[in-house]
Design a protein around this motif. Structure first.
Motif, short mmCIF file in Angstrom:
data_model
loop_
_atom_site.label_atom_id
_atom_site.label_comp_id
_atom_site.label_asym_id
_atom_site.label_seq_id
_atom_site.Cartn_x
_atom_site.Cartn_y
_atom_site.Cartn_z
N GLN A 28 15.52 25.00 -12.43
CA GLN A 28 15.83 23.59 -12.63
C GLN A 28 15.29 22.75 -11.48
O GLN A 28 14.69 21.69 -11.71
N MET A 29 15.47 23.21 -10.26
CA MET A 29 15.00 22.47 -9.09
C MET A 29 13.47 22.41 -9.05
O MET A 29 12.89 21.39 -8.69
N ALA A 30 12.81 23.51 -9.43
CA ALA A 30 11.35 23.52 -9.45
C ALA A 30 10.81 22.54 -10.50
O ALA A 30 9.89 21.77 -10.21
N PHE A 31 11.40 22.55 -11.68
CA PHE A 31 10.92 21.65 -12.73
C PHE A 31 11.26 20.19 -12.40
O PHE A 31 10.49 19.29 -12.72
N ARG A 32 12.38 19.97 -11.73
CA ARG A 32 12.71 18.61 -11.27
C ARG A 32 11.62 18.12 -10.32
O ARG A 32 11.15 16.98 -10.41
N VAL A 67 7.78 9.24 1.21
CA VAL A 67 7.05 10.51 1.17
C VAL A 67 7.98 11.64 1.58
O VAL A 67 7.99 12.71 0.97
N LYS A 68 8.80 11.40 2.61
CA LYS A 68 9.74 12.44 3.06
C LYS A 68 10.69 12.81 1.94
O LYS A 68 11.02 13.99 1.76
N LYS A 69 11.14 11.83 1.17
CA LYS A 69 12.04 12.11 0.05
C LYS A 69 11.35 13.02 -0.98
O LYS A 69 11.94 13.98 -1.47
N HIS A 70 10.10 12.72 -1.28
CA HIS A 70 9.34 13.57 -2.21
C HIS A 70 9.18 14.98 -1.65
O HIS A 70 9.36 15.97 -2.37
N LEU A 71 8.86 15.08 -0.36
CA LEU A 71 8.70 16.39 0.26
C LEU A 71 10.01 17.18 0.26
O LEU A 71 10.01 18.40 0.07
N THR A 72 11.11 16.49 0.46
CA THR A 72 12.42 17.15 0.42
C THR A 72 12.69 17.75 -0.95
O THR A 72 13.16 18.89 -1.08
N ILE A 73 12.38 17.01 -2.00
CA ILE A 73 12.59 17.50 -3.36
C ILE A 73 11.66 18.69 -3.64
O ILE A 73 12.07 19.67 -4.27
N LEU A 74 10.42 18.61 -3.17
CA LEU A 74 9.51 19.75 -3.33
C LEU A 74 10.02 20.97 -2.58
O LEU A 74 9.92 22.10 -3.08
N ASP A 75 10.59 20.76 -1.39
CA ASP A 75 11.15 21.86 -0.60
C ASP A 75 12.38 22.44 -1.32
O ASP A 75 12.53 23.66 -1.41
N GLU A 76 13.24 21.59 -1.86
CA GLU A 76 14.42 22.06 -2.59
C GLU A 76 14.01 22.86 -3.83
O GLU A 76 14.72 23.78 -4.24
N GLY A 77 12.86 22.52 -4.41
CA GLY A 77 12.35 23.25 -5.56
C GLY A 77 11.58 24.51 -5.18
O GLY A 77 11.03 25.20 -6.03
N ASN A 78 11.52 24.79 -3.88
CA ASN A 78 10.84 25.97 -3.34
C ASN A 78 9.33 25.93 -3.63
O ASN A 78 8.69 26.97 -3.72
N LEU A 79 8.78 24.73 -3.79
CA LEU A 79 7.35 24.60 -4.08
C LEU A 79 6.53 24.37 -2.81
O LEU A 79 5.31 24.52 -2.83
N ILE A 80 7.21 24.00 -1.73
CA ILE A 80 6.54 23.88 -0.43
C ILE A 80 7.43 24.55 0.61
O ILE A 80 8.61 24.82 0.38
N SER A 81 6.84 24.81 1.75
CA SER A 81 7.62 25.27 2.90
C SER A 81 7.26 24.38 4.08
O SER A 81 6.21 23.75 4.10
N VAL A 82 8.17 24.32 5.04
CA VAL A 82 7.97 23.47 6.21
C VAL A 82 8.09 24.36 7.44
O VAL A 82 9.04 25.13 7.57
N ARG A 83 7.11 24.24 8.33
CA ARG A 83 7.20 24.99 9.58
C ARG A 83 6.93 24.04 10.74
O ARG A 83 6.18 23.07 10.60
N THR A 84 7.55 24.33 11.84
CA THR A 84 7.41 23.49 13.02
C THR A 84 6.36 24.09 13.95
O THR A 84 6.41 25.27 14.26
#
Length: 128
Positions: A28-32, A67-84
């Protein structure tokens, strides 16, 4: 006459157990995340290179916060990862998350291939 196929939502692949609630939520999160055209474009950008929020924002006429909001949703959908890296937070495409979506579509692709092959066979029988 061939019997109508069951609705795809009633079908479960025989070699897989039913989805757990966690798997259903992950789908559901990925399709969202994929539902929005801006997020799909962000995924295309991240397929080319890992980018910071500012670098992603340069490609859109929206604020970094948007943009951060979009990236957060992509991260919640496990479609991106974030590294420091130092002070930078790099966003990159998560191929494993996309594989889950691909597998979901793959089941229905195989389902319809099977149904169409059956229909073709029935039509060929009728012609003879």
């Amino acid at each position: 006459m061939a019997q109508a196929p069951p609705h795809p939502s009633a079908i479960q692949p025989p070699d897989q157990p039913p989805d757990t609630p966690q798997e259903q939520l992950a789908e559901q999160m990925a399709f969202r995340a994929l539902a929005d055209p801006t997020r799909r474009q962000i995924l295309r950008l991240l397929a080319q290179d890992s980018l910071t929020i500012a670098e992603v924002a340069e490609n859109f006429q929206m604020t970094r916060a948007a943009v951060k909001k979009h990236l957060t949703i992509l991260d919640e959908g496990n479609l991106i990862s974030v590294r420091t890296e130092g002070r930078a937070r790099l966003n990159r495409l998560n191929a494993d998350g996309l594989r889950q979506v691909f597998d979901w579509f793959g089941f229905f692709d195989a389902f319809w291939d099977d149904r169409l092959a059956t229909l073709k066979s029935e039509i060929e029988k009728d012609i003879q």
